[in-house]
Motif scaffolding. Structure first.
Motif, PDB file in Angstrom:
ATOM      1  N   SER A  18       0.843  -1.196   0.000  1.00  0.00           N
ATOM      2  CA  SER A  18       0.000   0.000   0.000  1.00  0.00           C
ATOM      3  C   SER A  18       0.874   1.239   0.000  1.00  0.00           C
ATOM      4  N   PRO A  19       0.865   2.012  -1.083  1.00  0.00           N
ATOM      5  CA  PRO A  19       1.674   3.244  -1.099  1.00  0.00           C
ATOM      6  C   PRO A  19       1.242   4.248  -0.035  1.00  0.00           C
ATOM      7  N   LEU A  20      -0.061   4.321   0.259  1.00  0.00           N
ATOM      8  CA  LEU A  20      -0.514   5.274   1.273  1.00  0.00           C
ATOM      9  C   LEU A  20      -0.040   4.851   2.659  1.00  0.00           C
ATOM     10  N   ALA A  21      -0.109   3.546   2.957  1.00  0.00           N
ATOM     11  CA  ALA A  21       0.376   3.078   4.252  1.00  0.00           C
ATOM     12  C   ALA A  21       1.875   3.327   4.384  1.00  0.00           C
ATOM     13  N   GLU A  22       2.619   3.164   3.289  1.00  0.00           N
ATOM     14  CA  GLU A  22       4.063   3.394   3.348  1.00  0.00           C
ATOM     15  C   GLU A  22       4.378   4.884   3.489  1.00  0.00           C
ATOM     16  N   LEU A  23       3.551   5.739   2.900  1.00  0.00           N
ATOM     17  CA  LEU A  23       3.717   7.178   3.113  1.00  0.00           C
ATOM     18  C   LEU A  23       3.456   7.515   4.577  1.00  0.00           C
ATOM     19  N   LEU A  85      -9.115  -3.831  -2.012  1.00  0.00           N
ATOM     20  CA  LEU A  85      -7.664  -3.915  -1.900  1.00  0.00           C
ATOM     21  C   LEU A  85      -7.045  -2.523  -1.967  1.00  0.00           C
ATOM     22  N   PRO A  86      -5.835  -2.352  -1.444  1.00  0.00           N
ATOM     23  CA  PRO A  86      -5.141  -1.067  -1.589  1.00  0.00           C
ATOM     24  C   PRO A  86      -4.934  -0.732  -3.067  1.00  0.00           C
ATOM     25  N   GLY A  87      -4.825   0.549  -3.372  1.00  0.00           N
ATOM     26  CA  GLY A  87      -4.580   0.975  -4.742  1.00  0.00           C
ATOM     27  C   GLY A  87      -3.141   0.737  -5.153  1.00  0.00           C
ATOM     28  N   ALA A  88      -2.909   0.657  -6.440  1.00  0.00           N
ATOM     29  CA  ALA A  88      -1.556   0.439  -6.950  1.00  0.00           C
ATOM     30  C   ALA A  88      -0.722   1.713  -6.890  1.00  0.00           C
ATOM     31  N   THR A  89      -1.389   2.863  -6.891  1.00  0.00           N
ATOM     32  CA  THR A  89      -0.678   4.148  -6.840  1.00  0.00           C
ATOM     33  C   THR A  89      -1.222   4.972  -5.687  1.00  0.00           C
ATOM     34  N   LEU A  90      -0.473   5.994  -5.311  1.00  0.00           N
ATOM     35  CA  LEU A  90      -0.928   6.851  -4.224  1.00  0.00           C
ATOM     36  C   LEU A  90      -2.220   7.569  -4.619  1.00  0.00           C
ATOM     37  N   ALA A  91      -2.335   7.995  -5.870  1.00  0.00           N
ATOM     38  CA  ALA A  91      -3.556   8.682  -6.313  1.00  0.00           C
ATOM     39  C   ALA A  91      -4.776   7.780  -6.144  1.00  0.00           C
ATOM     40  N   LEU A  96      -9.545   6.226  -2.603  1.00  0.00           N
ATOM     41  CA  LEU A  96     -10.189   5.349  -1.619  1.00  0.00           C
ATOM     42  C   LEU A  96     -10.441   6.104  -0.322  1.00  0.00           C
ATOM     43  N   LEU A  97      -9.503   6.946   0.072  1.00  0.00           N
ATOM     44  CA  LEU A  97      -9.679   7.755   1.278  1.00  0.00           C
ATOM     45  C   LEU A  97     -10.913   8.643   1.148  1.00  0.00           C
ATOM     46  N   ASP A  98     -11.148   9.154  -0.059  1.00  0.00           N
ATOM     47  CA  ASP A  98     -12.318  10.003  -0.304  1.00  0.00           C
ATOM     48  C   ASP A  98     -13.630   9.233  -0.174  1.00  0.00           C
ATOM     49  N   LYS A  99     -13.580   7.897  -0.313  1.00  0.00           N
ATOM     50  CA  LYS A  99     -14.802   7.096  -0.258  1.00  0.00           C
ATOM     51  C   LYS A  99     -15.269   6.810   1.167  1.00  0.00           C
TER      52      LYS A  99
END
Length: 366
Positions: A18-23, A85-91, A96-99
């Protein structure tokens, strides 16, 4: 901590980076560099080149990632109607965060610092006036900065959501895109390895590979995670997510929020001197070292090997007393014994003690 997974099918377990989790882990490492000494060079480089305005914004909501790690960094687990599932990119992950609903967003943002319900159903802080009052009171105790942020969040959730999305996008541009380009292949390879283990050797093998602190019970109905906290969730009509992290080592985190998909957020493997002790072993060691006589024994045994008779003379105690104290230290894994002829020699395991803390070891050796 435990996750009840009775009836879980293998195809409902997914290992995905998950790119967002890694950020989120990157922000944590920047805020708490002492947790991650191996990242000291990276932290210094990023901090030195950080735009001052972005650094100020990073401080505004650092309670989301400094001492705790908000579930907002794993929004896929909370999407209504999941599993997702987590997204492939941060965008994709920011989408998903917006949902998440405003209620989910506010509750997740204030979950730890404002003591909101987590493992059980409860009212939303946006709808419950008493919860709101309590949340602001606890936020005030943590300082004016968190109080301001919490008030803004409770008064206007969409505004704070937009602020957070823009902040995360700016972090991506400033430093994270470069980090992710280097880490994503490594994380993807680890996720593929865990998927292969699940398919060919079973979930138990995969969980053992995740961490020595994670185990599946004999009937395959419960996952237990050895942590210094308590929590329990039941997996119903959902999936289990395994999300690897590189920047997050040594943290092993468990998302067990009521109504969300359970997630094990685990550090990928790296060479270690040995497996970390279990919580029970840690308690045994700390208890063993809390006795003043045993501390004195450790001081002797840190310098040389001694027989029981020698320790009796040094400490002016009876042989049974010395043997009892040595037994406690040995059970805790803090001393080693070896036989030399008719003598049994005892010595401190300095490496084991060093892992408990350098201050204690230095006190023994000085």
């Amino acid at each position: 901590m435990s996750i009840d997974i009775a009836g879980l099918r293998p195809e409902r377990v997914a290992a995905v980076p998950s790119p967002l989790a890694e950020l989120g882990m990157a922000l944590h490492a920047l805020s708490e560099p002492t947790h991650h000494p191996a990242l000291q060079g990276w932290v210094t480089g990023v901090t030195a080149g950080l735009d001052p305005h972005l650094a100020d914004r990073m401080c505004e909501a650092d309670f989301l990632w400094r001492t705790t790690f908000s579930d907002l960094f794993l929004p896929c687990a909370g999407i209504p109607g999941g599993p997702t599932l987590p997204g492939a990119t941060l965008a994709e992950e920011l989408d998903l965060l917006d949902k998440l609903t405003d209620e989910q967003f506010a509750d997740a943002a204030l979950e730890f610092t404002c003591a909101l319900p987590y493992s059980a159903p409860g009212s939303s802080v946006l709808a419950d006036a008493e919860l709101r009052r309590s949340a602001l009171e606890l936020a005030a105790a943590r300082g004016p900065q968190q109080l301001r942020f919490s008030k803004r969040l409770l008064d206007d959730p969409p505004r704070i959501r937009a602020w957070l999305r823009q902040f995360l996008a700016d972090c991506d541009e400033a430093f994270f895109a470069d980090v992710w380009s280097r880490l994503r292949h490594q994380l993807a390879a680890d996720a593929r390895h865990k998927t292969d283990l699940i398919r060919h050797r079973g979930l138990g093998e995969a969980l053992t590979a995740v961490s020595a602190a994670v185990r599946l019970d004999e009937d395959g109905g419960r996952i237990t995670i050895d942590k210094l906290r308590q929590g329990r969730t039941v997996l119903r009509d959902s999936s289990l997510l395994l999300v690897p992290t590189s920047l997050g080592r040594p943290h092993l985190m468990v998302l067990h929020r009521h109504g969300w998909q359970p997630v094990l957020h685990y550090p990928i493997s790296s060479p270690e001197l040995g497996a970390p002790p279990s919580v029970d072993q840690l308690i045994l060691r700390m208890t063993a070292l809390s006795h003043p006589v045993r501390m004195q024994l450790c001081r002797n045994l840190a310098r040389s090997t001694y027989t029981t008779s020698e320790l009796v003379r040094i400490h002016n105690l009876t042989a049974p007393e010395i043997s009892r104290h040595l037994g406690v230290l040995k059970k805790a894994g803090l001393i080693t014994t070896r036989r030399r002829g008719r003598y049994v020699l005892h010595q401190l395991d300095v490496a084991a003690v060093a892992r408990l803390g350098s201050d204690f070891l230095e006190a023994l050796l000085r």
